[in-house]
Scaffold this motif. Structure first.
Motif, PDB file in Angstrom:
ATOM      1  N   TRP A 129       0.922  -1.264  -0.133  1.00 44.76           N
ATOM      2  CA  TRP A 129       0.236   0.007   0.007  1.00 44.76           C
ATOM      3  C   TRP A 129       1.482   1.149  -0.025  1.00 44.76           C
ATOM      4  O   TRP A 129       0.581   2.271  -0.464  1.00 44.76           O
ATOM      5  CB  TRP A 129      -1.155  -0.083   1.505  1.00 44.76           C
ATOM      6  CG  TRP A 129      -2.081   0.518   1.108  1.00 44.76           C
ATOM      7  CD1 TRP A 129      -3.323   0.658   0.487  1.00 44.76           C
ATOM      8  CD2 TRP A 129      -2.146   2.348   1.671  1.00 44.76           C
ATOM      9  NE1 TRP A 129      -4.210   2.080   0.935  1.00 44.76           N
ATOM     10  CE2 TRP A 129      -3.159   3.139   1.709  1.00 44.76           C
ATOM     11  CE3 TRP A 129      -0.940   2.998   2.322  1.00 44.76           C
ATOM     12  CZ2 TRP A 129      -3.530   4.251   1.436  1.00 44.76           C
ATOM     13  CZ3 TRP A 129      -1.190   4.280   2.177  1.00 44.76           C
ATOM     14  CH2 TRP A 129      -2.454   5.155   2.956  1.00 44.76           C
ATOM     15  N   CYS A 130       1.766   1.232   0.811  1.00 47.15           N
ATOM     16  CA  CYS A 130       3.331   2.410   1.286  1.00 47.15           C
ATOM     17  C   CYS A 130       3.270   3.136  -0.990  1.00 47.15           C
ATOM     18  O   CYS A 130       3.496   3.516  -1.044  1.00 47.15           O
ATOM     19  CB  CYS A 130       3.777   2.224   2.011  1.00 47.15           C
ATOM     20  SG  CYS A 130       3.069   2.068   3.608  1.00 47.15           S
ATOM     21  N   LEU A 131       4.347   1.608  -1.625  1.00 46.88           N
ATOM     22  CA  LEU A 131       4.834   1.334  -2.410  1.00 46.88           C
ATOM     23  C   LEU A 131       3.920   1.782  -3.690  1.00 46.88           C
ATOM     24  O   LEU A 131       3.862   3.382  -4.458  1.00 46.88           O
ATOM     25  CB  LEU A 131       4.850   0.141  -2.853  1.00 46.88           C
ATOM     26  CG  LEU A 131       6.352   0.161  -2.333  1.00 46.88           C
ATOM     27  CD1 LEU A 131       6.743  -1.809  -2.936  1.00 46.88           C
ATOM     28  CD2 LEU A 131       7.789   0.920  -2.188  1.00 46.88           C
ATOM     29  N   CYS A 132       2.275   1.709  -3.448  1.00 48.84           N
ATOM     30  CA  CYS A 132       1.162   2.156  -4.821  1.00 48.84           C
ATOM     31  C   CYS A 132       0.517   3.485  -3.991  1.00 48.84           C
ATOM     32  O   CYS A 132       0.741   4.846  -5.187  1.00 48.84           O
ATOM     33  CB  CYS A 132       0.321   1.172  -4.090  1.00 48.84           C
ATOM     34  SG  CYS A 132       0.624  -0.238  -4.885  1.00 48.84           S
ATOM     35  N   VAL A 133       0.635   3.773  -2.790  1.00 48.35           N
ATOM     36  CA  VAL A 133       0.293   5.738  -2.649  1.00 48.35           C
ATOM     37  C   VAL A 133       1.578   6.193  -2.326  1.00 48.35           C
ATOM     38  O   VAL A 133       1.254   7.640  -2.286  1.00 48.35           O
ATOM     39  CB  VAL A 133      -0.618   5.513  -1.398  1.00 48.35           C
ATOM     40  CG1 VAL A 133      -1.219   6.827  -1.113  1.00 48.35           C
ATOM     41  CG2 VAL A 133      -1.999   4.131  -1.510  1.00 48.35           C
ATOM     42  N   HIS A 134       2.693   5.888  -1.815  1.00 47.43           N
ATOM     43  CA  HIS A 134       3.702   6.610  -1.790  1.00 47.43           C
ATOM     44  C   HIS A 134       3.170   8.013  -0.642  1.00 47.43           C
ATOM     45  O   HIS A 134       3.409   8.834  -0.229  1.00 47.43           O
ATOM     46  CB  HIS A 134       4.110   7.912  -2.739  1.00 47.43           C
ATOM     47  CG  HIS A 134       4.008   7.231  -4.076  1.00 47.43           C
ATOM     48  ND1 HIS A 134       5.936   6.154  -4.700  1.00 47.43           N
ATOM     49  CD2 HIS A 134       3.179   6.867  -5.578  1.00 47.43           C
ATOM     50  CE1 HIS A 134       5.393   5.843  -5.335  1.00 47.43           C
ATOM     51  NE2 HIS A 134       3.678   6.304  -6.028  1.00 47.43           N
ATOM     52  N   THR A 135       3.109   7.565   0.861  1.00 51.92           N
ATOM     53  CA  THR A 135       2.727   8.018   1.978  1.00 51.92           C
ATOM     54  C   THR A 135       3.877   8.097   2.829  1.00 51.92           C
ATOM     55  O   THR A 135       4.373   8.610   4.236  1.00 51.92           O
ATOM     56  CB  THR A 135       1.189   7.651   3.101  1.00 51.92           C
ATOM     57  OG1 THR A 135       1.327   6.410   3.092  1.00 51.92           O
ATOM     58  CG2 THR A 135       0.543   7.360   1.694  1.00 51.92           C
ATOM     59  N   GLU A 136       5.110   6.806   2.499  1.00 52.44           N
ATOM     60  CA  GLU A 136       6.263   6.346   4.204  1.00 52.44           C
ATOM     61  C   GLU A 136       7.710   6.848   2.984  1.00 52.44           C
ATOM     62  O   GLU A 136       7.909   7.314   1.939  1.00 52.44           O
ATOM     63  CB  GLU A 136       5.769   5.629   4.115  1.00 52.44           C
ATOM     64  CG  GLU A 136       4.581   5.163   4.279  1.00 52.44           C
ATOM     65  CD  GLU A 136       4.278   5.828   6.164  1.00 52.44           C
ATOM     66  OE1 GLU A 136       4.984   6.487   6.760  1.00 52.44           O
ATOM     67  OE2 GLU A 136       3.223   5.828   6.875  1.00 52.44           O
ATOM     68  N   GLY A 137       8.161   7.250   3.968  1.00 47.80           N
ATOM     69  CA  GLY A 137       9.940   7.733   3.184  1.00 47.80           C
ATOM     70  C   GLY A 137      10.120   6.982   3.651  1.00 47.80           C
ATOM     71  O   GLY A 137       9.891   5.603   4.052  1.00 47.80           O
ATOM     72  N   PRO A 138      11.702   7.035   3.588  1.00 48.65           N
ATOM     73  CA  PRO A 138      12.369   5.433   3.101  1.00 48.65           C
ATOM     74  C   PRO A 138      12.730   4.754   4.606  1.00 48.65           C
ATOM     75  O   PRO A 138      13.155   4.027   4.756  1.00 48.65           O
ATOM     76  CB  PRO A 138      13.943   6.502   3.040  1.00 48.65           C
ATOM     77  CG  PRO A 138      13.388   7.487   2.552  1.00 48.65           C
ATOM     78  CD  PRO A 138      12.418   8.020   2.734  1.00 48.65           C
ATOM     79  N   VAL A 139      13.006   6.159   5.288  1.00 46.28           N
ATOM     80  CA  VAL A 139      13.021   5.247   7.168  1.00 46.28           C
ATOM     81  C   VAL A 139      11.710   3.685   7.094  1.00 46.28           C
ATOM     82  O   VAL A 139      11.911   3.181   7.746  1.00 46.28           O
ATOM     83  CB  VAL A 139      13.181   6.412   7.952  1.00 46.28           C
ATOM     84  CG1 VAL A 139      12.872   5.542   9.715  1.00 46.28           C
ATOM     85  CG2 VAL A 139      14.347   6.938   8.162  1.00 46.28           C
ATOM     86  N   MET A 140      10.423   4.732   7.048  1.00 45.98           N
ATOM     87  CA  MET A 140       9.282   3.033   7.035  1.00 45.98           C
ATOM     88  C   MET A 140       9.450   2.196   5.863  1.00 45.98           C
ATOM     89  O   MET A 140       9.176   1.501   6.735  1.00 45.98           O
ATOM     90  CB  MET A 140       8.187   4.539   7.323  1.00 45.98           C
ATOM     91  CG  MET A 140       7.461   3.991   7.822  1.00 45.98           C
ATOM     92  SD  MET A 140       7.331   2.496   9.227  1.00 45.98           S
ATOM     93  CE  MET A 140       6.733   4.387  10.223  1.00 45.98           C
ATOM     94  N   LEU A 141       9.715   2.560   5.069  1.00 50.80           N
ATOM     95  CA  LEU A 141       9.816   1.746   4.152  1.00 50.80           C
ATOM     96  C   LEU A 141      11.131   0.372   4.693  1.00 50.80           C
ATOM     97  O   LEU A 141      11.275  -1.037   3.980  1.00 50.80           O
ATOM     98  CB  LEU A 141       9.463   1.823   3.253  1.00 50.80           C
ATOM     99  CG  LEU A 141       9.273   3.019   2.367  1.00 50.80           C
ATOM    100  CD1 LEU A 141       9.708   3.094   0.801  1.00 50.80           C
ATOM    101  CD2 LEU A 141       7.957   2.450   2.180  1.00 50.80           C
ATOM    102  N   ALA A 142      11.863   1.278   5.002  1.00 46.15           N
ATOM    103  CA  ALA A 142      13.182   0.203   5.485  1.00 46.15           C
ATOM    104  C   ALA A 142      12.751  -0.889   7.241  1.00 46.15           C
ATOM    105  O   ALA A 142      13.363  -1.577   6.530  1.00 46.15           O
ATOM    106  CB  ALA A 142      14.586   1.053   5.513  1.00 46.15           C
ATOM    107  N   HIS A 143      11.693  -0.158   7.913  1.00 47.67           N
ATOM    108  CA  HIS A 143      11.400  -1.546   8.702  1.00 47.67           C
ATOM    109  C   HIS A 143      10.166  -1.961   8.349  1.00 47.67           C
ATOM    110  O   HIS A 143      10.476  -3.153   9.196  1.00 47.67           O
ATOM    111  CB  HIS A 143      10.625   0.496   9.534  1.00 47.67           C
ATOM    112  CG  HIS A 143       9.753  -0.346  10.817  1.00 47.67           C
ATOM    113  ND1 HIS A 143       9.065  -0.691  10.221  1.00 47.67           N
ATOM    114  CD2 HIS A 143       9.712  -0.487  11.994  1.00 47.67           C
ATOM    115  CE1 HIS A 143       8.077  -1.062  11.494  1.00 47.67           C
ATOM    116  NE2 HIS A 143       9.419  -1.242  12.483  1.00 47.67           N
ATOM    117  N   HIS A 144       9.363  -1.756   7.333  1.00 51.63           N
ATOM    118  CA  HIS A 144       8.884  -2.179   6.947  1.00 51.63           C
ATOM    119  C   HIS A 144       9.637  -3.967   6.121  1.00 51.63           C
ATOM    120  O   HIS A 144       9.047  -5.227   6.272  1.00 51.63           O
ATOM    121  CB  HIS A 144       7.630  -2.636   6.411  1.00 51.63           C
ATOM    122  CG  HIS A 144       6.758  -2.155   6.181  1.00 51.63           C
ATOM    123  ND1 HIS A 144       6.535  -0.491   7.417  1.00 51.63           N
ATOM    124  CD2 HIS A 144       4.763  -1.734   6.188  1.00 51.63           C
ATOM    125  CE1 HIS A 144       5.519  -0.273   7.738  1.00 51.63           C
ATOM    126  NE2 HIS A 144       4.959  -0.658   7.319  1.00 51.63           N
TER     127      HIS A 144
END
Length: 285
Positions: A129-144
């Motif tokens: 969902w974050c990749l599709c909507v682009h709501t989170e930054g690199p830190v949160m994507l790294a956490h996921h």
């Protein structure tokens, strides 16, 4: 609580004895804790079913809250996952047992595996969902990404699900507060006593549980002979990321404290000025 014998907790000497009599090829597939192809297939099906469940829940929220934006409904899914997984992992760690600080690296139980499947499927949903909507930054994507890999490891190895559940509990216990903070902002109630209470409780829980108790969990993981090196490395990576978040939270707490102090000083000065203009400067409040 069930006795320690029921969890098939094997020492390093026992593993070495098995390794001396079992060929390497058989060791990879037949030692308790390792997974056969059928087990992997069943696990994959369970993850897919749970993933479909999270997607379905999101679609239901979108249908019921058609007037809300997509992030509102995704946050509802996140809140649901946070409440469910915190209760489940709390039961695993504190009631079902064994104690994570003393039994790191033991063989996975069915309940522990199911908890990891539920959590893994949610992170796959939220990451997509974050990749599709682009709501989170690199830190949160790294956490996921680290969370997904960190859950895949004990599922694939068949061991260390217990301490992984403990880490998930410590990580997700602050999640409902984080979502409550976001919802308070959306409805215009964040700058109130509710917002201050949520922020204070979030900071305290993060510092005490995720950093404090998390440090104890990492120490027991590193000093135990049972967990593999890759599991220990994952624990170090997750704890390091927790400190990255802790630094950001500390900066936020300092900024908010200074802002609150300035507002208090401004109101105090206004009251003093008003008393002086009314000729009551000698009276105390």
């Amino acid at each position: 609580m069930t006795s320690d014998k029921s969890y098939a907790a094997q020492t390093t000497d026992e593993y070495r004895q098995k390794a001396a009599v079992i060929p390497v090829s058989a060791w990879l597939y037949n030692v308790p804790g390792s997974m056969c192809t059928a087990d992997r297939t069943m696990l994959l099906l369970e993850v897919c079913c749970c993933l479909l469940g999270w997607i379905s829940l999101y679609l239901v929220f979108c249908y019921l809250n058609g007037q809300r934006e997509r992030e509102w409904n995704c946050r509802l899914v996140t809140l649901t996952h946070g409440l469910v997984i915190v209760l489940l992992t709390a039961y695993i760690c504190f009631i079902d047992g064994p104690w994570p600080l003393t039994h790191a690296g033991t063989e996975n139980t069915l309940l522990q595996t199911q908890a990891l499947v539920i959590c893994l499927s949610y992170f796959l949903f939220d990451f997509g969902w974050c990749l599709c909507v682009h709501t989170e930054g690199p830190v949160m994507l790294a956490h996921h990404t680290m969370s997904i890999l960190g859950i895949l490891l004990p599922l694939g190895l068949g061991v260390s699900a217990l301490e992984t559940c403990a880490v998930i509990f410590g990580s997700e216990i602050t999640n409902p507060l984080l979502q409550a903070r976001w919802f308070l902002r959306q409805i215009g109630r964040y700058h109130s006593l509710w917002g201050d209470a949520v922020d204070l409780l979030f900071i305290l829980l993060f510092a005490l549980v995720r950093v404090g108790v998390g440090g104890m969990m990492l120490y027991s993981e590193l000093t135990s002979p049972r967990p593999s090196v890759i599991i220990k490395g994952g624990g170090v990576a997750m704890y390091t990321l927790a400190w990255v978040f802790m630094v950001d939270i500390a900066r936020f707490a300092c900024r908010k404290s200074r802002t609150k102090y300035k507002r208090w000083r401004q109101r105090w000065d206004e009251r003093c000025t008003l008393r002086q203009e009314n000729g009551h400067s000698g009276k105390s409040e």
